[in-house]
Write a protein that holds these residues in place. Structure first.
Motif, PDB file in Angstrom:
ATOM      1  N   SER A 149       1.030  -0.800   0.038  1.00  0.00           N
ATOM      2  CA  SER A 149      -0.115  -0.131  -0.341  1.00  0.00           C
ATOM      3  C   SER A 149       1.279   1.241   0.179  1.00  0.00           C
ATOM      4  N   MET A 150       2.636   1.247   1.018  1.00  0.00           N
ATOM      5  CA  MET A 150       2.574   2.213   0.793  1.00  0.00           C
ATOM      6  C   MET A 150       3.518   2.849  -0.836  1.00  0.00           C
ATOM      7  N   LEU A 151       3.771   2.122  -1.079  1.00  0.00           N
ATOM      8  CA  LEU A 151       4.732   1.767  -2.678  1.00  0.00           C
ATOM      9  C   LEU A 151       3.600   2.090  -3.510  1.00  0.00           C
ATOM     10  N   LEU A 152       2.000   1.757  -3.420  1.00  0.00           N
ATOM     11  CA  LEU A 152       1.099   2.324  -4.585  1.00  0.00           C
ATOM     12  C   LEU A 152       0.452   3.675  -4.267  1.00  0.00           C
ATOM     13  N   ALA A 153       0.605   3.893  -2.683  1.00  0.00           N
ATOM     14  CA  ALA A 153       0.939   5.289  -2.552  1.00  0.00           C
ATOM     15  C   ALA A 153       1.468   6.654  -3.149  1.00  0.00           C
ATOM     16  N   GLY A 154       3.752   5.345  -2.717  1.00  0.00           N
ATOM     17  CA  GLY A 154       4.489   6.250  -4.109  1.00  0.00           C
ATOM     18  C   GLY A 154       3.660   6.867  -5.393  1.00  0.00           C
ATOM     19  N   LEU A 155       3.096   5.920  -5.585  1.00  0.00           N
ATOM     20  CA  LEU A 155       3.393   6.205  -6.861  1.00  0.00           C
ATOM     21  C   LEU A 155       1.898   7.177  -7.725  1.00  0.00           C
ATOM     22  N   GLN A 156       0.806   6.879  -6.111  1.00  0.00           N
ATOM     23  CA  GLN A 156      -0.499   8.254  -7.119  1.00  0.00           C
ATOM     24  C   GLN A 156       1.150   9.607  -6.728  1.00  0.00           C
ATOM     25  N   SER A 157       1.077   9.242  -5.582  1.00  0.00           N
ATOM     26  CA  SER A 157       1.929  10.678  -5.203  1.00  0.00           C
ATOM     27  C   SER A 157       2.600  10.777  -6.361  1.00  0.00           C
ATOM     28  N   ALA A 158       3.287  10.548  -7.480  1.00  0.00           N
ATOM     29  CA  ALA A 158       4.190  10.998  -8.429  1.00  0.00           C
ATOM     30  C   ALA A 158       3.326  11.366  -9.744  1.00  0.00           C
ATOM     31  N   LEU A 159       1.883  10.928  -9.368  1.00  0.00           N
ATOM     32  CA  LEU A 159       1.108  11.363 -10.878  1.00  0.00           C
ATOM     33  C   LEU A 159       0.906  12.978 -10.044  1.00  0.00           C
ATOM     34  N   PHE A 171      -6.289  13.912  -4.341  1.00  0.00           N
ATOM     35  CA  PHE A 171      -4.761  13.269  -4.037  1.00  0.00           C
ATOM     36  C   PHE A 171      -4.755  13.101  -1.873  1.00  0.00           C
ATOM     37  N   ASN A 172      -5.187  11.931  -1.941  1.00  0.00           N
ATOM     38  CA  ASN A 172      -6.146  11.446  -0.553  1.00  0.00           C
ATOM     39  C   ASN A 172      -5.133  10.315  -0.742  1.00  0.00           C
ATOM     40  N   PRO A 173      -4.584   9.896  -0.039  1.00  0.00           N
ATOM     41  CA  PRO A 173      -3.524   7.992   0.873  1.00  0.00           C
ATOM     42  C   PRO A 173      -4.082   8.092   1.822  1.00  0.00           C
ATOM     43  N   ALA A 174      -4.878   8.761   2.682  1.00  0.00           N
ATOM     44  CA  ALA A 174      -5.279   7.658   3.209  1.00  0.00           C
ATOM     45  C   ALA A 174      -5.978   6.594   3.251  1.00  0.00           C
ATOM     46  N   PRO A 175      -7.268   6.019   2.061  1.00  0.00           N
ATOM     47  CA  PRO A 175      -7.991   4.986   2.130  1.00  0.00           C
ATOM     48  C   PRO A 175      -7.128   3.654   1.875  1.00  0.00           C
ATOM     49  N   LEU A 176      -5.815   4.772   1.357  1.00  0.00           N
ATOM     50  CA  LEU A 176      -5.198   3.468   0.434  1.00  0.00           C
ATOM     51  C   LEU A 176      -3.822   3.053   1.554  1.00  0.00           C
ATOM     52  N   LEU A 177      -3.473   3.277   2.483  1.00  0.00           N
ATOM     53  CA  LEU A 177      -2.925   3.537   3.851  1.00  0.00           C
ATOM     54  C   LEU A 177      -3.628   2.469   5.015  1.00  0.00           C
ATOM     55  N   GLN A 178      -4.699   2.939   4.918  1.00  0.00           N
ATOM     56  CA  GLN A 178      -5.533   2.639   6.435  1.00  0.00           C
ATOM     57  C   GLN A 178      -6.444   1.228   5.966  1.00  0.00           C
ATOM     58  N   ARG A 179      -6.657   0.907   4.394  1.00  0.00           N
ATOM     59  CA  ARG A 179      -7.720   0.045   4.249  1.00  0.00           C
ATOM     60  C   ARG A 179      -6.957  -0.883   3.197  1.00  0.00           C
ATOM     61  N   GLY A 180      -6.346  -0.374   2.328  1.00  0.00           N
ATOM     62  CA  GLY A 180      -5.627  -0.701   1.219  1.00  0.00           C
ATOM     63  C   GLY A 180      -6.200  -0.693   0.019  1.00  0.00           C
ATOM     64  N   THR A 181      -7.129  -0.193   0.030  1.00  0.00           N
ATOM     65  CA  THR A 181      -8.222   0.729  -0.890  1.00  0.00           C
ATOM     66  C   THR A 181      -7.662   1.219  -2.368  1.00  0.00           C
ATOM     67  N   VAL A 182      -7.514   1.182  -3.518  1.00  0.00           N
ATOM     68  CA  VAL A 182      -7.310   1.903  -4.868  1.00  0.00           C
ATOM     69  C   VAL A 182      -8.549   3.542  -5.404  1.00  0.00           C
ATOM     70  N   ALA A 183      -8.028   4.154  -4.755  1.00  0.00           N
ATOM     71  CA  ALA A 183      -9.305   4.966  -5.359  1.00  0.00           C
ATOM     72  C   ALA A 183      -8.863   5.449  -6.744  1.00  0.00           C
ATOM     73  N   TRP A 184      -9.980   4.218  -7.739  1.00  0.00           N
ATOM     74  CA  TRP A 184      -9.156   4.231  -9.242  1.00  0.00           C
ATOM     75  C   TRP A 184     -10.146   5.879 -10.066  1.00  0.00           C
ATOM     76  N   GLY A 185     -11.487   6.294  -8.953  1.00  0.00           N
ATOM     77  CA  GLY A 185     -11.914   7.879  -9.166  1.00  0.00           C
ATOM     78  C   GLY A 185     -10.322   8.959  -9.164  1.00  0.00           C
TER      79      GLY A 185
END
Length: 280
Positions: free
Chosen positions: A170-180, A238-252
């Motif tokens: 989840s942390m690495l995916l959040a890093g990818l999201q922050s890159a966007l 950009f809100n990485p909290a759901p991803l880091l809390q629950r592992g849920t990717v906010a695709w929208g």
């Protein structure tokens, strides 16, 4: 033979130019590593302080005594929340934004002001090749910076063993999201650079626009009539909290961030392809 600044005098097709990319990497050999170290250190210190602070420890113990397993039941993890705040902190945005906006401004307005762009493109080097080569370096740099924060946090977790849970994936995916998000900031710099011929003016406008968007994301929701306008800022998506809390990717949110990055970059490419370099 090699052309100006190591750029090959001829470019095959409209793809990227390897020599130009090498030149851009060489130019970033000091700045980018320093920014990566800054962001990685920021993530490490953030988690390390969380793990070793007596204040945080007492607060977490009090919450555990008061709520028992309720926090686990609703999926609220204080460590994950703390790490998500670090992604949205001005230190992270400043470190990543310096690279993204700096490269974008230099790509067109900076080279025009220096008088080197027209000469480089006369080798000949296609404008499309010039733009795509800078875009490749921008994307890779944003990815490295985003993951640097994630790895810094994960390293601190491994060394300090803080209360809470922070999933590596989840942390690495959040890093990818922050890159966007950083890529969207770079897109703002690119589009302003494409319409300007002075590096200082383009940088001032880019910083001004980004600051207004950042402030608007926090201030506009406070007043009912302007609440919807906050969605015009890429920071609102950009809100990485759901991803880091629950592992849920906010695709929208991911799709909107992609749009915020793609739209200004497309406009910048269009303007760069049609503008008169000699006329500024």
């Amino acid at each position: 033979r090699r052309g100006l600044y190591g750029v090959l005098p001829r470019s095959r097709g409209d793809g990227v130019n390897r020599a130009l990319i090498v030149r851009l990497i060489r130019e970033q050999r000091v700045r980018l590593p320093l920014e990566v170290v800054l962001i990685g250190l920021w993530g490490f210190l953030l988690v390390a302080v969380f793990a070793t602070s007596e204040v945080f420890t007492k607060q977490l113990e009090a919450q555990a005594d008061q709520f028992g397993g309720l926090l686990d039941l609703v999926g609220l993890d204080p460590l994950a929340q703390w790490a998500s705040i670090g992604f949205q902190h001005p230190i992270f945005l400043l470190g990543g934004g310096l690279f993204a906006v700096g490269l974008s401004i230099r790509a067109i307005a900076g080279e025009l002001e220096a008088g080197s762009l027209a000469l480089a493109l006369s080798r000949p080097l296609a404008r499309r090749t010039w733009f795509l080569s800078h875009l490749v370096v921008l994307i890779v740099g944003c990815l490295i910076i985003g993951e640097a924060y994630a790895l810094g946090c994960l390293l601190a977790v491994a060394l300090t063993n803080p209360m809470g849970n922070l999933e590596s994936v989840s942390m690495l995916l959040a890093g990818l999201q922050s890159a966007l998000l950083l890529l969207a900031l770079g897109g703002i710099g690119f589009v302003i650079s494409a319409f300007s011929s002075e590096r200082g003016r383009a940088l001032s406008w880019s910083v001004g626009v980004i600051v207004v968007l950042y402030a608007g994301n926090f201030l506009l929701p406070l007043w009912g009539p302007t609440k919807a306008a906050a969605q015009l800022s890429p920071f609102a998506w950009f809100n990485p909290a759901p991803l880091l809390q629950r592992g849920t990717v906010a695709w929208g949110d991911v799709c909107v961030l992609l749009l915020y990055a793609a739209l200004p970059l497309s406009v910048a490419a269009w303007q760069f392809a049609r503008r008169d370099l000699a006329g500024g």
